[in-house]
Design a protein around this motif. Structure first.
Motif, PDB file in Angstrom:
ATOM      1  N   ILE A  95      -1.281  -8.970  12.127  1.00 48.32           N
ATOM      2  CA  ILE A  95      -2.048  -9.122  10.886  1.00 48.32           C
ATOM      3  C   ILE A  95      -2.957 -10.341  10.918  1.00 48.32           C
ATOM      4  O   ILE A  95      -4.022 -10.359  10.281  1.00 48.32           O
ATOM      5  CB  ILE A  95      -1.076  -9.204   9.681  1.00 48.32           C
TER       6      ILE A  95
ATOM      7  N   THR B  94      -4.785  -3.264  -1.735  1.00 49.14           N
ATOM      8  CA  THR B  94      -4.270  -1.947  -1.375  1.00 49.14           C
ATOM      9  C   THR B  94      -5.218  -0.864  -1.872  1.00 49.14           C
ATOM     10  O   THR B  94      -6.131  -1.127  -2.658  1.00 49.14           O
ATOM     11  CB  THR B  94      -2.887  -1.720  -2.011  1.00 49.14           C
TER      12      THR B  94
ATOM     13  N   ASP C  53       0.853  -1.179   0.000  1.00 48.57           N
ATOM     14  CA  ASP C  53       0.000   0.000   0.000  1.00 48.57           C
ATOM     15  C   ASP C  53       0.895   1.237   0.000  1.00 48.57           C
ATOM     16  O   ASP C  53       1.921   1.282   0.694  1.00 48.57           O
ATOM     17  CB  ASP C  53      -0.885  -0.012   1.248  1.00 48.57           C
TER      18      ASP C  53
ATOM     19  N   SER D  43       0.836  -7.243   5.585  1.00 47.99           N
ATOM     20  CA  SER D  43      -0.439  -6.859   4.973  1.00 47.99           C
ATOM     21  C   SER D  43      -1.124  -8.078   4.389  1.00 47.99           C
ATOM     22  O   SER D  43      -0.491  -9.092   4.102  1.00 47.99           O
ATOM     23  CB  SER D  43      -0.222  -5.801   3.883  1.00 47.99           C
TER      24      SER D  43
ATOM     25  N   HIS E 253      -3.389  -3.406   6.473  1.00 45.15           N
ATOM     26  CA  HIS E 253      -1.991  -3.047   6.295  1.00 45.15           C
ATOM     27  C   HIS E 253      -1.432  -2.531   7.612  1.00 45.15           C
ATOM     28  O   HIS E 253      -2.023  -1.647   8.236  1.00 45.15           O
ATOM     29  CB  HIS E 253      -1.853  -2.005   5.186  1.00 45.15           C
ATOM     30  N   CYS E 254      -0.314  -3.093   8.026  1.00 46.41           N
ATOM     31  CA  CYS E 254       0.243  -2.762   9.337  1.00 46.41           C
ATOM     32  C   CYS E 254       1.728  -2.446   9.204  1.00 46.41           C
ATOM     33  O   CYS E 254       2.480  -3.180   8.554  1.00 46.41           O
ATOM     34  CB  CYS E 254       0.028  -3.933  10.301  1.00 46.41           C
TER      35      CYS E 254
END
Length: 463
Positions: free
Chosen positions: A419, A360, A215, A356, A409-410
């Motif tokens: 996640i 995205t 992303d 993730s 998304h992390c």
């Protein structure tokens, strides 16, 4: 009916080969594993995942120590040399090898150390390091030989200042400055590790941005964090030549720039380990990267020959390789259906880490799928403030009407662990995959996981 020595022969003892062998044995098949290295585990254990993550862990511990005032009051800042880091990684590798060796012993799977190559599709000749030759036959073969770093012919990798992601684990000093060529996952991870112990890094990226599959917001966050750690990132640059001498390394770029450093770490691409397998003897071709082409059953174009793990290319992750190996073994015993691995979460172990799953923002926009965003910043969580892990965020993408979660998304501490909570919800059927789960579920406090609730509420407030 032809009598074979084994039902299944497995080439390679990395994650894919190990899981294929164990799965076949559990279903009553006679199995042997051929391993080219002198101990089990494959590149995952010896050159890739395990050593690099062990290095990262030690660097992360040192950074946390040096950034915590209570520890600084006790003594001076702690610095780690690269050889010191490697000693810890080698300890972990030894434990991994011992554990994985027991898997084969307990399950009575024969291990054969040597290089195997095909005589025909049911016959493999194995040559040991001592030159001993053994010929084995099998009804099916699973090729799980993994991959190796791609080495351009015009770079002298024999020079002591020039490394790839395998040989960097043998570097015996701590250079002042390293050029990392290639800003893929491996390049970004090593840039983080080296900058974390105070080495100056020039990260050369041939693309427009870092890790373009991420992303955009996460990619931007990674760029900012690396620069904040002192990494010099150069986008849209391609090397023309590399000159290494006793004094250092110079990389000449096509743009005319000359970059100088004490060492070069080449992290630009990998090739499948198929070049010495004798595939020409069975009429099996590879792509330009030396990778095998397989179908949804992990079978190659030659009946009875299967492929799994990095040797088949994407996603080239240990997590996927374990599942691919099991599926390949299932297909080898004639099972009509198997799981084809195509929904793997990313796990990138930079400092801090990234993970993730799902789509995205760019993918959703291009597909004209409406979405909304919910964010939780770790600096605002109690657990983040307690632990000092305040960099990063959790980001949820969801449909504004159905509230279906479309992507997670992390970026930040424990991202690869966090996640999986969202991944589990995204897997729910019959309307179970919605943002409402996170606002109707009580999370432990204080935890990093409660960022899901914060992000969900943030997203709902946008509607």
């Amino acid at each position: 009916m032809t009598k074979f020595d084994y039902d299944v022969l497995v080439l390679g003892s990395g994650p894919a080969g190990e899981s294929a062998a164990l799965n076949a044995m559990k279903h009553g098949h006679r199995v042997a594993v051929i391993e080219a290295q002198n101990s089990v585990g494959g590149a995952c254990t010896h050159q890739g995942t395990i050593p690099s993550k062990a290095l990262r862990h030690m660097v992360r511990q040192a950074i946390r120590y040096n950034n915590t005032p209570a520890f600084r009051d006790i003594g001076d800042a702690r610095t780690l040399s690269y050889p010191r880091l490697l000693s810890h990684a080698n300890e972990v590798i030894t434990r991994q090898v011992d554990m994985r060796s027991r898997f084969y012993y307990r399950n009575q799977i024969r291990l054969i150390f040597g290089r195997g190559h095909f005589i025909d599709k049911n016959t493999i000749e194995v040559v040991s390091d001592e030159g001993q030759v053994e010929t084995l036959t099998a009804a099916s073969v699973v090729i799980a030989t993994g991959s190796r770093p791609y080495r351009p012919a015009n770079i002298d990798f024999a020079h002591p200042r020039v490394y790839d992601s395998d040989t960097i684990l043998k570097m015996t000093n701590t250079p002042n400055k390293i050029i990392v060529y290639g800003a893929g996952v491996i390049g970004c991870e090593y840039a983080s590790i080296f900058s974390g112990i105070g080495i100056k890094i020039e990260l050369i990226n041939s693309r427009e941005r870092l890790l373009e599959f991420l992303d955009d917001e996460i990619s931007d966050a990674l760029s900012y964090q690396l620069r904040n750690m002192g990494v010099m990132i150069r986008h849209r640059e391609v090397y023309q030549s590399v000159e290494a001498s006793d004094k250092g390394v110079e990389v000449l770029l096509e743009s005319g720039k000359r970059i100088h450093a004490d060492a070069l770490l080449w992290c630009n691409g990998r090739s499948g380990n198929t070049h010495q397998l004798g595939l020409e003897n069975i009429g099996l071709e590879t792509d330009h990267r030396g990778q095998l082409i397989v179908d949804e059953h992990y079978q190659t174009s030659v009946p009875g020959i299967f492929g799994a793990g990095d040797v088949i290319g994407w996603p080239s992750l240990a997590s996927a390789a374990y599942d691919q190996g099991r599926s390949a073994a299932a297909s080898a015993r004639g099972k009509d259906s198997c799981r084809f691995v195509d929904d793997v979460p990313t796990g990138i172990y930079t400092l801090p880490e990234i993970s993730s799953v799902g789509q995205t923002e760019r993918e959703l926009t291009e597909a004209k799928i409406p979405y909304e965003v919910g964010r939780a910043f770790f600096k605002d969580t109690a657990r983040g403030q307690i632990s000092g892990e305040t960099v990063g965020m959790l980001k949820l993408l969801f449909h504004p009407e159905s509230l279906e979660i479309l992507g997670i998304h992390c970026f930040g501490a424990e991202a690869a662990e966090i996640i999986h909570i969202g991944q589990a919800i995204m897997k729910q059927k019959n309307g179970g995959n919605t943002l409402r789960y996170f606002v109707t579920t009580t999370f432990n406090y204080p935890t990093m996981a409660e960022a899901y609730r914060t992000a969900a509420l943030n997203g709902l407030n946008r509607l």
